[in-house]
Structures are given as structure tokens and as C-alpha cells.
Design an enzyme around this catalytic site. Structure first.
Site, PDB file in Angstrom:
ATOM      1  CE  LYS A  67       8.864   1.289   6.592  1.00 25.69           C
ATOM      2  NZ  LYS A  67       7.594   0.776   6.049  1.00 25.69           N
ATOM      3  NE  ARG A 111       3.567   2.030   7.225  1.00 24.58           N
ATOM      4  CZ  ARG A 111       3.816   2.567   6.045  1.00 24.58           C
ATOM      5  NH1 ARG A 111       2.874   2.668   5.131  1.00 24.58           N
ATOM      6  NH2 ARG A 111       5.028   3.008   5.769  1.00 24.58           N
ATOM      7  CG  HIS A 138       2.140 -10.064   0.386  1.00 25.43           C
ATOM      8  ND1 HIS A 138       1.862 -11.283   0.947  1.00 25.43           N
ATOM      9  CD2 HIS A 138       2.693  -9.309   1.389  1.00 25.43           C
ATOM     10  CE1 HIS A 138       2.215 -11.289   2.220  1.00 25.43           C
ATOM     11  NE2 HIS A 138       2.719 -10.101   2.513  1.00 25.43           N
ATOM     12  CD  GLN A 139      -0.164  -3.933   2.148  1.00 27.45           C
ATOM     13  OE1 GLN A 139       0.899  -4.377   2.553  1.00 27.45           O
ATOM     14  NE2 GLN A 139      -1.164  -3.618   2.957  1.00 27.45           N
ATOM     15  CG  MET A 219      -4.383   2.263   0.054  1.00 29.29           C
ATOM     16  SD  MET A 219      -4.353   3.717   1.139  1.00 29.29           S
ATOM     17  CE  MET A 219      -3.135   3.213   2.352  1.00 29.29           C
ATOM     18  N   GLY A 220      -0.970   2.831  -3.331  1.00 30.43           N
ATOM     19  CA  GLY A 220       0.252   2.323  -3.928  1.00 30.43           C
ATOM     20  C   GLY A 220       1.282   3.359  -4.317  1.00 30.43           C
ATOM     21  CG  ASP A 222       5.541   4.160  -2.107  1.00 30.06           C
ATOM     22  OD1 ASP A 222       5.810   4.096  -3.336  1.00 30.06           O
ATOM     23  OD2 ASP A 222       5.747   3.220  -1.325  1.00 30.06           O
TER      24      ASP A 222
END
Length: 321
Positions: A67, A111, A138-139, A219-220, A222
């Protein structure tokens, strides 16, 4: 080569299909049948953008690809398009020829939500009733929709750096018929599951904001330097992740490891829980934490699934390349 444009993804990919694809690839990773390539992520010095590549190879599913994309923070204000932009490329592992090009924006959102949802399925207490949301962008809406399908939640609570954004997640809760309450961070102690989905570089959720028995999905984080939760929380929790190497270098665990609060050996793969080689949660009062760093194999798994669906429905565009 097949092309599946971004415009067609919403009509092809479902949350259930994304969940199944991510769960399978996590299991394959833990079994040693799939591996991710090193992540490339760079500030390009233009438009304040971060750009990079994530890729890998799933031997069990014969899925090879990458990706390409990143974050353009001025897109929405300047151009009316979303800030996250990405495209996924799949290749034939037998020949190296390109097989497909797929719009990656919605797939990335699906995902990412699927990953936290898989963690809730395998790590949260079966009797979880209250879900807390840290973040309301948004996420976060994708995260909440997917999470609500994993337990019989009776209440959603939420906190955000900018409280005026909380109606974004309140709307999702209302659509699901679940009451919503805005809380201060201390109020997260009433949550049985907490999802943190921000782009912060300083922690908001502290160890004493989390009650015993809670499952936390981070989840944020990265990127090196990002941080959503206090490092001390990881020291109190059983920590699981998608990819251990990413977790300790660019994920939430980077800070706890750097401070000597946990070691690499303390971080387990969620896929091992799925495969039954790790016990996962071992008591009702144990805090479990999923460090979702986001791996290329997740993107490839959902992309491969959507290509199959596009071919079945006659939507895929075929070009001579």
C-alpha cells in the site's frame, strides 16, 4: 491488470468481510505463514505530508503487494477531499507481474476498524456492557460501528480533545440504538472496552483511568513519537499487538519499552490468541491492551477480498499492462 476504483469499494466491501480477512491474516502471521516488509514512512517536505509504503507476503493466501500513501493534513480544507490517501497494489507471487490496483482509502478505514474489532472478540470480557471512545474523528465512526457488533453493549461513552466533534460518534451510537454520554477522562473507568483513536503525541488515557477487567484497543499510534496512553498502563496490562516489531518501535509499546516498563517478550501477537497458542485473557479483572499499529498484510487481505468480489460482480476494470 485489474483496477477497482475507490468509488466502487463501498458497494463491495462489508464490515463482516473486512473482519474475516483481518482475522485470517493475523492468524497466518502468528503461524509464520505471512510476514510484513519494513515500513517506509517519510515527511516529504511538501504540504506537511507524510508518505510511505507498507507491504508483505501471505504464503497461505498467496497474497503479495503493498500500500502506498499517507496523510495530507491540508486536503480537506484546501481541496474538499479526505486527508488520508492511499492505493493498494497486488502482484502475482509466481511471476512478479502486477495483478491489481485498488483504491485504498475506505479499505484502510475498514481494516483498521476490523483490527480493533477482532481484538474485542478475542480479548474483551464476554459480559462487556459499556464501550468508551477516546477520539471522535472520521476513523472513530468506523471503529465504533465495528465494535458495537462484538458485544451486547448497553452504553457508549466518549471523550475528545475537541468536544464539539463528539456528535460524530453519538450519531453512530444512536443509529445502533445505544445511549451515548460525553465524559471526562476519569469517567472512562466505567468502560469495559475502550478504543483510543487519535493522532496524539502525548498521552490522554492514564493508567488510573482504566478499571480492572477492561480491554483497551490503542489504534492511533503508528509513528515514532506518537502516544495515546500512559506507558504505565502497558505495565499493568497483558499486551497484544498485530506485529511485535512495529509495536515496540512505532506503536504504543515504544514508550513503555523505552522506559524499561516492559520488554519485547511481554508483547504477544493477537494472532496467537486466534490460533489458540496464547491463552489471551486469563482472568476477569485482567486489563488487556491491543496495540494496533496497522500492518501491510491487513491492507493486502482486504484488497484481495475486494478484488474477488469485484470480479464476481463484473465490476473490476481490466486493462492491458
Amino acid at each position: 491488470m485489474l483496477i477497482v476504483p475507490e468509488r466502487d469499494i463501498a458497494d463491495l466491501m462489508t464490515r463482516d468481510a473486512a473482519f474475516d480477512a483481518v482475522e485470517r491474516v493475523f492468524a497466518a502471521m502468528a503461524a509464520g505463514d505471512a510476514y510484513n516488509f519494513p515500513v517506509v514512512r517519510e515527511a516529504i517536505g511538501h504540504e506537511e505530508a507524510l508518505y510511505g509504503f507498507k507491504g508483505g507476503f501471505d504464503q497461505s493466501g498467496l497474497t503479495l503487494g503493498l500500500k502506498a500513501g499517507g496523510y495530507w493534513p491540508n486536503n480537506l480544507e484546501k481541496r474538499g477531499i479526505i486527508n488520508h490517501q492511499s492505493t493498494i497494489f497486488l502482484f502475482d507471487p509466481d511471476t512478479g507481474k502486477v495483478k491489481a490496483m485498488i483504491g485504498g482509502n475506505l479499505l484502510t478505514a475498514l481494516r483498521t476498524a476490523a483490527a480493533s474489532s477482532v481484538s474485542i472478540k478475542h480479548l474483551a470480557r464476554p459480559d462487556a456492557k459499556v464501550i468508551g471512545m477516546i477520539g471522535a474523528g472520521h476513523q472513530a465512526t468506523f471503529q465504533l460501528r465495528a465494535a458495537l457488533e462484538q458485544r451486547n453493549f448497553e452504553k457508549v461513552i466518549g471523550w475528545n480533545y475537541h468536544p464539539d466533534m463528539l456528535p460524530n460518534i453519538e450519531k453512530i451510537a444512536t443509529e445502533a440504538g445505544v445511549p451515548f454520554e460525553a465524559v471526562e477522562l476519569e469517567g472512562m473507568r466505567q468502560a469495559d472496552v475502550i478504543i483510543s483513536i487519535t493522532s496524539a503525541f502525548a498521552p490522554s488515557l492514564m493508567a488510573d483511568h482504566v478499571a480492572p477487567g477492561t480491554h483497551v484497543a490503542c489504534m492511533g499510534t503508528d509513528t515514532k513519537g506518537k502516544q495515546e496512553v500512559e506507558a504505565a498502563l502497558l505495565a499493568k496490562a497483558a499486551v497484544f499487538t498485530d506485529e511485535v516489531a512495529q509495536s515496540i518501535t512505532i506503536g504504543e509499546a515504544q514508550h513503555a519499552v523505552a522506559q524499561g516498563l516492559i520488554a519485547e517478550a511481554d508483547v504477544a501477537q493477537l494472532g496467537a490468541v486466534i490460533n489458540g497458542t496464547d491463552a489471551g485473557r486469563t482472568s476477569e479483572d485482567q486489563i488487556t491492551l491491543f496495540d494496533g499499529t496497522g500492518v501491510g498484510l491487513q491492507d493486502l487481505a482486504v484488497a484481495a477480498a475486494v478484488v474477488d468480489l469485484a470480479v464476481e460482480q463484473g465490476i473490476a476494470i481490466e486493462v492491458d499492462f
